[in-house]
Design an enzyme around this catalytic site. Structure first.
Site, PDB file in Angstrom:
ATOM      1  N   ARG A  50       0.787  -1.232   0.000  1.00  0.00           N
ATOM      2  CA  ARG A  50       0.000   0.000   0.000  1.00  0.00           C
ATOM      3  C   ARG A  50       0.820   1.283   0.000  1.00  0.00           C
ATOM      4  O   ARG A  50       0.306   2.348  -0.299  1.00  0.00           O
ATOM      5  CB  ARG A  50      -0.936   0.029   1.220  1.00  0.00           C
ATOM      6  CG  ARG A  50      -2.162  -0.834   1.077  1.00  0.00           C
ATOM      7  CD  ARG A  50      -2.832  -1.032   2.414  1.00  0.00           C
ATOM      8  NE  ARG A  50      -1.980  -1.802   3.321  1.00  0.00           N
ATOM      9  CZ  ARG A  50      -1.904  -3.129   3.305  1.00  0.00           C
ATOM     10  NH1 ARG A  50      -2.628  -3.808   2.463  1.00  0.00           N
ATOM     11  NH2 ARG A  50      -1.117  -3.764   4.143  1.00  0.00           N
ATOM     12  N   THR A  99       8.977  -9.637  -1.945  1.00  0.00           N
ATOM     13  CA  THR A  99       7.565  -9.803  -1.618  1.00  0.00           C
ATOM     14  C   THR A  99       7.268 -11.307  -1.612  1.00  0.00           C
ATOM     15  O   THR A  99       8.135 -12.125  -1.943  1.00  0.00           O
ATOM     16  CB  THR A  99       6.647  -9.160  -2.681  1.00  0.00           C
ATOM     17  OG1 THR A  99       6.713  -9.945  -3.881  1.00  0.00           O
ATOM     18  CG2 THR A  99       7.052  -7.737  -3.002  1.00  0.00           C
ATOM     19  N   VAL A 150      15.663 -21.074  -3.363  1.00  0.00           N
ATOM     20  CA  VAL A 150      15.733 -22.467  -2.890  1.00  0.00           C
ATOM     21  C   VAL A 150      16.816 -22.525  -1.811  1.00  0.00           C
ATOM     22  O   VAL A 150      17.952 -22.114  -2.050  1.00  0.00           O
ATOM     23  CB  VAL A 150      16.117 -23.450  -4.025  1.00  0.00           C
ATOM     24  CG1 VAL A 150      16.161 -24.882  -3.496  1.00  0.00           C
ATOM     25  CG2 VAL A 150      15.163 -23.344  -5.203  1.00  0.00           C
ATOM     26  N   ALA A 152      17.148 -20.780   0.928  1.00  0.00           N
ATOM     27  CA  ALA A 152      17.479 -19.464   1.533  1.00  0.00           C
ATOM     28  C   ALA A 152      18.929 -19.073   1.242  1.00  0.00           C
ATOM     29  O   ALA A 152      19.305 -18.914   0.089  1.00  0.00           O
ATOM     30  CB  ALA A 152      17.161 -19.472   3.033  1.00  0.00           C
ATOM     31  N   ASP A 219       4.880 -25.249  -1.623  1.00  0.00           N
ATOM     32  CA  ASP A 219       6.078 -24.415  -1.573  1.00  0.00           C
ATOM     33  C   ASP A 219       7.318 -25.229  -2.008  1.00  0.00           C
ATOM     34  O   ASP A 219       8.161 -24.736  -2.757  1.00  0.00           O
ATOM     35  CB  ASP A 219       6.256 -23.874  -0.145  1.00  0.00           C
ATOM     36  CG  ASP A 219       7.243 -22.727  -0.118  1.00  0.00           C
ATOM     37  OD1 ASP A 219       7.035 -21.748  -0.868  1.00  0.00           O
ATOM     38  OD2 ASP A 219       8.245 -22.819   0.611  1.00  0.00           O
ATOM     39  N   LYS A 223       9.812 -24.831  -5.479  1.00  0.00           N
ATOM     40  CA  LYS A 223      11.282 -24.848  -5.492  1.00  0.00           C
ATOM     41  C   LYS A 223      11.789 -25.921  -6.466  1.00  0.00           C
ATOM     42  O   LYS A 223      12.725 -25.680  -7.234  1.00  0.00           O
ATOM     43  CB  LYS A 223      11.823 -25.103  -4.079  1.00  0.00           C
ATOM     44  CG  LYS A 223      11.509 -23.951  -3.130  1.00  0.00           C
ATOM     45  CD  LYS A 223      11.925 -24.266  -1.700  1.00  0.00           C
ATOM     46  CE  LYS A 223      11.446 -23.172  -0.748  1.00  0.00           C
ATOM     47  NZ  LYS A 223      11.698 -23.449   0.652  1.00  0.00           N
TER      48      LYS A 223
HETATM   49  N1  NAP Z   1      11.556 -15.920   5.641  1.00  0.00           N
HETATM   50  C1  NAP Z   1      12.457 -16.733   5.115  1.00  0.00           C
HETATM   51  O1  NAP Z   1      13.245 -17.385   5.797  1.00  0.00           O
HETATM   52  C2  NAP Z   1      12.557 -16.823   3.611  1.00  0.00           C
HETATM   53  C3  NAP Z   1      13.547 -17.643   3.028  1.00  0.00           C
HETATM   54  C4  NAP Z   1      13.672 -17.685   1.626  1.00  0.00           C
HETATM   55  C5  NAP Z   1      12.787 -16.961   0.848  1.00  0.00           C
HETATM   56  N2  NAP Z   1      11.805 -16.212   1.457  1.00  0.00           N
HETATM   57  C6  NAP Z   1      10.871 -15.483   0.596  1.00  0.00           C
HETATM   58  O2  NAP Z   1      11.082 -14.096   0.785  1.00  0.00           O
HETATM   59  C7  NAP Z   1       9.847 -13.400   0.523  1.00  0.00           C
HETATM   60  C8  NAP Z   1       9.532 -12.466   1.671  1.00  0.00           C
HETATM   61  O3  NAP Z   1       9.299 -13.202   2.859  1.00  0.00           O
HETATM   62  P1  NAP Z   1       8.838 -12.431   4.184  1.00  0.00           P
HETATM   63  O4  NAP Z   1       8.860 -13.436   5.256  1.00  0.00           O
HETATM   64  O5  NAP Z   1       9.625 -11.188   4.316  1.00  0.00           O
HETATM   65  O6  NAP Z   1       7.327 -12.049   3.795  1.00  0.00           O
HETATM   66  P2  NAP Z   1       6.427 -10.887   4.441  1.00  0.00           P
HETATM   67  O7  NAP Z   1       6.913 -10.536   5.801  1.00  0.00           O
HETATM   68  O8  NAP Z   1       5.012 -11.301   4.224  1.00  0.00           O
HETATM   69  O9  NAP Z   1       6.741  -9.609   3.537  1.00  0.00           O
HETATM   70  C9  NAP Z   1       6.245  -9.448   2.252  1.00  0.00           C
HETATM   71  C10 NAP Z   1       6.273  -7.956   1.938  1.00  0.00           C
HETATM   72  O10 NAP Z   1       5.922  -7.806   0.561  1.00  0.00           O
HETATM   73  C11 NAP Z   1       5.002  -6.728   0.451  1.00  0.00           C
HETATM   74  N3  NAP Z   1       4.273  -6.933  -0.815  1.00  0.00           N
HETATM   75  C12 NAP Z   1       3.408  -7.914  -1.128  1.00  0.00           C
HETATM   76  N4  NAP Z   1       2.973  -7.757  -2.397  1.00  0.00           N
HETATM   77  C13 NAP Z   1       3.589  -6.671  -2.895  1.00  0.00           C
HETATM   78  C14 NAP Z   1       3.560  -5.986  -4.139  1.00  0.00           C
HETATM   79  N5  NAP Z   1       2.807  -6.438  -5.144  1.00  0.00           N
HETATM   80  N6  NAP Z   1       4.330  -4.884  -4.301  1.00  0.00           N
HETATM   81  C15 NAP Z   1       5.106  -4.423  -3.286  1.00  0.00           C
HETATM   82  N7  NAP Z   1       5.176  -5.021  -2.078  1.00  0.00           N
HETATM   83  C16 NAP Z   1       4.428  -6.137  -1.882  1.00  0.00           C
HETATM   84  C17 NAP Z   1       4.192  -6.780   1.707  1.00  0.00           C
HETATM   85  O11 NAP Z   1       3.558  -5.522   1.922  1.00  0.00           O
HETATM   86  P3  NAP Z   1       2.560  -5.240   3.182  1.00  0.00           P
HETATM   87  O12 NAP Z   1       3.491  -5.105   4.366  1.00  0.00           O
HETATM   88  O13 NAP Z   1       1.902  -3.953   2.822  1.00  0.00           O
HETATM   89  O14 NAP Z   1       1.645  -6.425   3.250  1.00  0.00           O
HETATM   90  C18 NAP Z   1       5.285  -7.096   2.732  1.00  0.00           C
HETATM   91  O15 NAP Z   1       5.956  -5.897   3.106  1.00  0.00           O
HETATM   92  C19 NAP Z   1       8.779 -14.479   0.306  1.00  0.00           C
HETATM   93  O16 NAP Z   1       8.584 -14.654  -1.083  1.00  0.00           O
HETATM   94  C20 NAP Z   1       9.399 -15.730   0.925  1.00  0.00           C
HETATM   95  O17 NAP Z   1       8.942 -16.920   0.327  1.00  0.00           O
HETATM   96  C21 NAP Z   1      11.676 -16.120   2.801  1.00  0.00           C
END
Ligand code: NAP
Length: 362
Positions: A50, A99, A150, A152, A219, A223
């Site tokens: 947003r 995201t 894949v 991390a 998920d 990967k």
């Molecule tokens: N956590 C891990 O250990 C890990 C490991 C490897 C990969 N990942 C990947 O990394 C990504 C992020 O993970 P996370 O845990 O940080 O997720 P998260 O906390 O849900 O953060 C996602 C962010 O993306 C924003 N967003 C969603 N759609 C968007 C768009 N169209 N344009 C701009 N911003 C958008 C959200 O905005 P709002 O705040 O406004 O909702 C939020 O700030 C995911 O794809 C996840 O699979 C995570």
């Protein structure tokens, strides 16, 4: 500024858990990166669903520090804002996608068309339709950095690319790519009930709010699909042979109903664990990718094997290749976590920035 220092502009989508940590790590290392590599990483745009802040010449420290999720900004049309920001960028620049959205493809496409680079921890653009994946590859195969999609922070994608580019022949990639499911099955090894373990994992925050998002295996399938596409397979997500961990009918239930019905699966899993044990095996949720095949599901594996001895939320990826045949190449370690994932994204940003600038700094 020193004449040898080159400015690299950054646009960053998704300032959530991982995104915030990436921003923090970059800001903390900014001076060191100027010193060591002659690169000035300058944040020009930060965007969530947003809200967004954008300044083509670079955001102030204060704007970078502000929490975009706070209601301090009026909601904006983020799509319009990001497309405008990409238009305004002087190439080359880097677009970072942390995201969890499946709608960032137009931003990636526009960036690559303009000659920019993209760094992703979001796997959805690479695991979307095959047409979308092929478009991204055609537009900028070598300008897409996605190490963290894949395993991390584990060096999986770069290892795969190195094996392929040096002419090795990959016969099989096998592994466990879900920390959550790794935790579940190593707990089941200790004799606990399936429902008990799922409830505990949910309580500890290891699962998604709806544990079926983990137990369904999608998920992991995403990967595996990405790895299969890098191997040259032309598959859609629906082509992956995927066996989830609960019956389809339970997909219709609310989360609360699911959590109370899950006890019904206890006997089935206890039986599976027992059968595996009598053969010296344990259960693991395994992804297998060959030149033609891609499958994801529960398997009984030798307890003493690399996969069988995997404990807790660690990931493992095993490459069986012509060069690594008798003794496969094994990568093992934490496959999730904010610090390691953000560091993987950061490393990708640095790699692309060094390519952009020719990589030489005296
Ligand atoms: N956590 C891990 O250990 C890990 C490991 C490897 C990969 N990942 C990947 O990394 C990504 C992020 O993970 P996370 O845990 O940080 O997720 P998260 O906390 O849900 O953060 C996602 C962010 O993306 C924003 N967003 C969603 N759609 C968007 C768009 N169209 N344009 C701009 N911003 C958008 C959200 O905005 P709002 O705040 O406004 O909702 C939020 O700030 C995911 O794809 C996840 O699979 C995570």
């Amino acid at each position: 500024m020193d004449r040898g220092v080159k400015k690299i502009s950054l646009l960053h989508l998704g300032i959530g858990n991982v995104g915030k940590e990436v921003v923090a790590q970059i800001q903390a290392q900014k001076d060191e990166i100027v010193k060591q590599f002659g690169l000035d990483l300058v944040y020009c745009g930060l965007f969530t669903v947003r809200n967004g802040v954008f300044a083509p010449d670079g955001l102030s420290e204060e704007k970078i520090r502000n929490d975009l999720s706070e209601a301090r900004y009026a909601p904006v049309d983020i799509e319009k804002m990001v497309l405008h920001a990409i238009d305004e960028m002087e190439t080359p620049f880097i677009l970072i996608d942390t995201t969890a959205s499946d709608s960032t493809f137009p931003f990636l496409e526009k960036t690559l068309k303009k000659g920019g680079y993209v760094v992703l921890s979001n796997k959805k653009p690479l695991a979307g339709s095959l047409k979308q994946f092929e478009n991204l590859q055609r537009l900028g195969k070598n300008r897409i950095y996605c190490e963290t999609v894949v395993g991390a922070g584990l060096p999986v994608i770069q290892t795969l690319k190195n094996l392929l580019i040096t002419g090795d022949e990959i016969s099989e990639i096998q592994g466990c790519f879900s920390g959550t499911l790794g935790y579940l099955f190593s707990q089941l090894d200790t004799g606990k009930k399936f429902s008990e373990v799922v409830m505990q994992a949910k309580k500890l925050g290891y699962t998604e709010p709806d544990p079926r998002d983990d137990l369904g295996g999608v998920d992991v399938a995403r990967k595996a699909l990405i790895l299969s596409r890098f191997l040259g397979q032309k598959k859609e997500l629906s082509d992956i042979a995927l066996t989830g961990l609960y019956p389809k009918e339970m997909g219709m239930l609310s989360v609360d109903e699911f959590m109370s019905e899950i006890k019904k699966l206890d006997d089935e899993y206890a039986e599976k664990v027992k059968n595996a044990k009598t053969q010296g095996k344990v259960l693991r949720f395994v992804a297998t990718v060959t030149q033609t095949d891609c499958r994801v599901g529960l398997e009984a594996v030798e307890k003493t094997s690399d996969i069988g001895s995997l404990q807790g939320p660690d990931n493992i990826i095993i490459f069986k290749t012509k060069r690594y045949f008798d003794n496969p190449l094994v990568i093992k370690g934490p496959g999730a976590g904010l610090a390691v994932t953000a560091a993987g994204v950061f490393a990708d940003i640095l790699s692309s920035a060094q390519i952009i600038t020719g990589g030489i700094h005296e």
